[in-house]
Design an enzyme around this catalytic site. Structure first.
Site, PDB file in Angstrom:
ATOM      1  N   ASP A 107       0.633  -1.192  -0.001  1.00 24.17           N
ATOM      2  CA  ASP A 107      -0.009  -0.051  -0.035  1.00 24.17           C
ATOM      3  C   ASP A 107       0.945   1.153   0.084  1.00 24.17           C
ATOM      4  O   ASP A 107       1.623   1.641   1.004  1.00 24.17           O
ATOM      5  CB  ASP A 107      -0.867   0.030   1.146  1.00 24.17           C
ATOM      6  CG  ASP A 107      -1.883   1.342   1.123  1.00 24.17           C
ATOM      7  OD1 ASP A 107      -2.065   1.890   0.147  1.00 24.17           O
ATOM      8  OD2 ASP A 107      -2.449   1.377   2.280  1.00 24.17           O
ATOM      9  N   ASP A 163      -1.788   6.141  -5.581  1.00 27.49           N
ATOM     10  CA  ASP A 163      -2.309   5.035  -4.601  1.00 27.49           C
ATOM     11  C   ASP A 163      -2.250   3.747  -5.274  1.00 27.49           C
ATOM     12  O   ASP A 163      -3.206   3.230  -6.202  1.00 27.49           O
ATOM     13  CB  ASP A 163      -3.423   5.306  -4.069  1.00 27.49           C
ATOM     14  CG  ASP A 163      -3.877   4.449  -2.968  1.00 27.49           C
ATOM     15  OD1 ASP A 163      -3.123   3.795  -2.512  1.00 27.49           O
ATOM     16  OD2 ASP A 163      -5.001   4.517  -2.119  1.00 27.49           O
TER      17      ASP A 163
END
Length: 469
Positions: A93, A322
Site C-alpha cells: 500500500d 495509490d
C-alpha cells in the site's frame, strides 16, 4: 480462487553489516477472492471494487492517523515475508506508511467473508518499542516523546531525565475505509527469502494488532514515512512497480510483474519517463500527492479545478498516487465534465447500458460491437510539469459480457469514478489515481528528487530483462 503471482525485485545499493546481494526476489500476489463463473459474480466483483474505491477515497479525505487498506477483491496486491520465521502475506500500500499485521490473541469484528491470509503472529521474543523512541512518535503522529512517556505511565523524574526505556510505547488507533484497528509497536527479525539465501533485517519495527474492525490481514506501507517498508530497508531513494494488466475475468494467471526498490537513476531509461513533481501536504505528509492540470477526452482538453492542481496550506487538494485503490476517483465537477465528453464520443456508435451501471457502480456503460471498440475516445491525464500520460484503452474502458435477451453482448464501462462534491472545509486529497489506471506503466517514486515518473512498458518484458541481469 483465481490469483496471479507477481514479484518484487530488490536492487541492493548499500546495507551495512549485511551480505551483498545483486537481487532479492519476493513474491507479490494479486488475488481474486473467488473463482468467477457467472456474469453476476463478475458484476459483484466490480461493484465491491468500485465501492471500496469510493470508501477508501473518503477515508483519505478525513483520516485520523489514517491507514487506507485495500479491502475488496480485484484490487489487492499482497507480498510475502517472514517475522521471526513466521510467514505472512501483507497488502502492499503506497497510501500508508506503516507495516502491521494481526498478533495473537487477535479479535476481528465484522470480518465474515473477508480474506484471511495469515494466522495471527505469535509475538514471542518481539520486544516493545519504548515510548521515548522516534518510532513511537512517528506512530502517534509525531506526538512529543514526553507526552507519550506520560501516557505510558512514566513518573515525572524519569521523563525529565529522558530515561523512559522501561515503559512501552502506548497503543495507537488507525482508521481506514471500511474499518479500524488498535496496535502496539514491536521489533523483530525480518526475513526475505531469495534463491540464494534469506535476506535478514534485524530490529524491524512493525505494528502488532490485537483487535481490528473489518480487517483480518495486514499491510506493508510504502508511503514516505519513518516506519514504512522502503524506509526501514534503506535501499536507495527510489522504488517503482510495473503492474501487468489484469481483468476481472476468472482463471487468468499472469506473468511476473516487478516492483523494484533501490533502482538508481542511471538504470532508468532516460527519455522514456515523464515526471511530475510531488506536492508537499503539510497536514498529511504520508501521501504521494501530485497535481493534475487537466484530462483530455477524445482530443479535447478539460482543464482541472484549482484543488486538483495544488495542495493548500491546510492539506486540501492534489491527487494521491495509490496502489491500494482500484479505480481513479475524481471530484464531481471534474468527473461530470469527463463523463459528459466521453458520452458525446460514445453515443454516436454505442447504446447506453444503464442497467449495468446500477449493477457495477461504474458508468457510463455502453453495449458495443468488437469491430467498433476502436471508436472509444482516447483519454490522457495531464499532470504538473508537462507530464502527459496517455492511458491504454483497457485502463479506462473495461469490456465484459452480459446476457441480454438470451444472447451474450459485449458491454464496457468507463473506469473513472465520481467522488462526489468535496466540502470547502477539511483537508485531504481531491482525487486518487487508482492502480487499474496505472497498469502497463512503470511508475517510479523518486523521493530524492520528490517526483513521480510514468513510462509505458511491457511489464513482462521488463521483468524478463531485470531477472536476466
Amino acid at each position: 480462487m483465481a490469483s496471479s503471482t507477481l514479484y518484487i525485485l530488490f536492487t541492493i545499493i548499500s546495507l551495512q553489516s549485511l551480505p551483498i546481494y545483486s537481487h532479492l526476489f519476493l513474491p507479490l500476489t494479486h488475488t481474486l477472492s473467488k473463482t468467477l463463473t457467472t456474469q453476476t459474480q463478475t458484476h459483484h466483483l466490480l461493484k465491491t471494487s468500485s465501492t471500496h474505491s469510493t470508501a477508501r477515497f473518503h477515508r483519505h479525505r478525513n483520516p485520523h492517523r489514517q491507514i487506507s487498506l485495500p479491502l475488496s477483491s480485484g484490487s489487492d496486491y499482497t507480498l510475502s515475508l517472514s517475522i521471526n520465521s513466521q510467514s505472512l502475506n501483507l497488502y502492499m500500500d503506497t497510501g500508508s506508511d506503516l507495516v502491521w499485521f494481526p498478533c495473537e490473541p487477535f479479535e476481528c469484528i465484522l470480518c465474515e467473508g473477508k480474506p484471511n491470509l495469515n494466522p495471527p503472529l505469535i509475538p514471542h521474543s518481539t520486544p516493545f518499542i519504548p515510548c521515548n523512541s522516534p518510532a513511537c512518535s512517528a506512530a502517534h503522529s509525531s506526538k512529543s516523546p514526553s507526552d507519550l512517556c506520560a501516557i505510558a505511565g512514566c513518573p515525572l523524574e524519569i521523563i525529565e531525565t529522558s530515561d523512559c526505556y522501561s515503559h512501552r510505547c502506548p497503543p495507537f488507533y488507525y482508521a481506514y475505509g471500511d474499518g479500524s484497528l488498535i496496535a502496539g509497536l514491536r521489533q523483530a527479525n525480518l526475513s526475505i527469502p531469495t534463491s540464494k539465501s534469506d535476506f535478514q533485517l534485524h530490529n524491524f519495527t512493525f505494528g502488532c494488532a490485537h483487535s481490528a474492525l473489518a480487517e483480518p490481514v495486514g499491510v506493508a506501507g510504502f508511503g514516505p514515512g519513518l516506519l514504512s517498508l522502503p524506509a526501514q530497508l534503506a535501499i536507495g531513494t527510489q522504488f517503482s512497480y510495473c503492474l501487468i494488466s489484469h481483468s476481472f475475468d476468472a482463471g487468468l494467471l499472469h506473468r511476473p510483474s516487478p516492483l523494484i526498490l533501490g533502482r538508481s537513476s542511471d538504470e532508468l531509461i532516460h527519455g522514456e519517463f515523464v515526471y511530475t513533481p510531488m506536492l508537499h501536504n503539510p497536514k498529511y505528509p504520508y501521501f504521494y500527492c501530485v497535481g493534475l492540470e487537466g484530462i483530455s477526452v477524445g482530443g479535447k482538453i478539460l482543464p482541472a479545478m484549482k484543488n486538483l492542481r495544488r495542495v493548500s496550506k491546510d492539506g486540501n487538494g492534489g491527487v494521491v498516487v495509490d496502489s491500494g485503490t482500484t479505480f481513479t476517483m475524481l471530484p464531481a465537477e471534474m468527473y461530470e465534465k469527463v463523463a459528459e465528453e466521453f458520452d458525446l464520443g460514445m453515443r454516436v456508435n454505442h447504446e447506453r447500458a444503464t442497467e449495468v451501471e446500477a449493477e457495477t457502480g461504474l458508468g457510463p456503460c455502453y453495449y458495443y460491437e468488437e469491430e467498433k471498440v476502436t471508436k472509444v475516445p482516447k483519454v490522457v491525464f495531464h499532470f504538473g510539469g508537462n507530464a502527459s500520460v496517455v492511458l491504454p484503452r483497457r485502463n479506462y474502458f473495461l469490456g465484459f459480457k452480459r446476457e441480454v435477451g438470451g444472447q451474450n453482448r459485449k458491454v464496457g464501462c468507463l473506469l473513472l469514478m465520481n467522488a462526489g462534491e468535496l466540502p470547502d472545509s477539511g483537508g485531504g486529497p481531491a482525487a486518487t489515481l487508482g492502480n487499474f489506471q496505472q497498469q502497463g506503466f512503470e511508475v517510479v517514486y523518486d523521493l530524492g528528487k520528490r517526483r513521480v515518473g510514468f513510462s509505458r512498458r511491457q511489464c513482462a518484458t521488463l521483468w524478463d530483462s531485470l531477472s536476466r541481469g
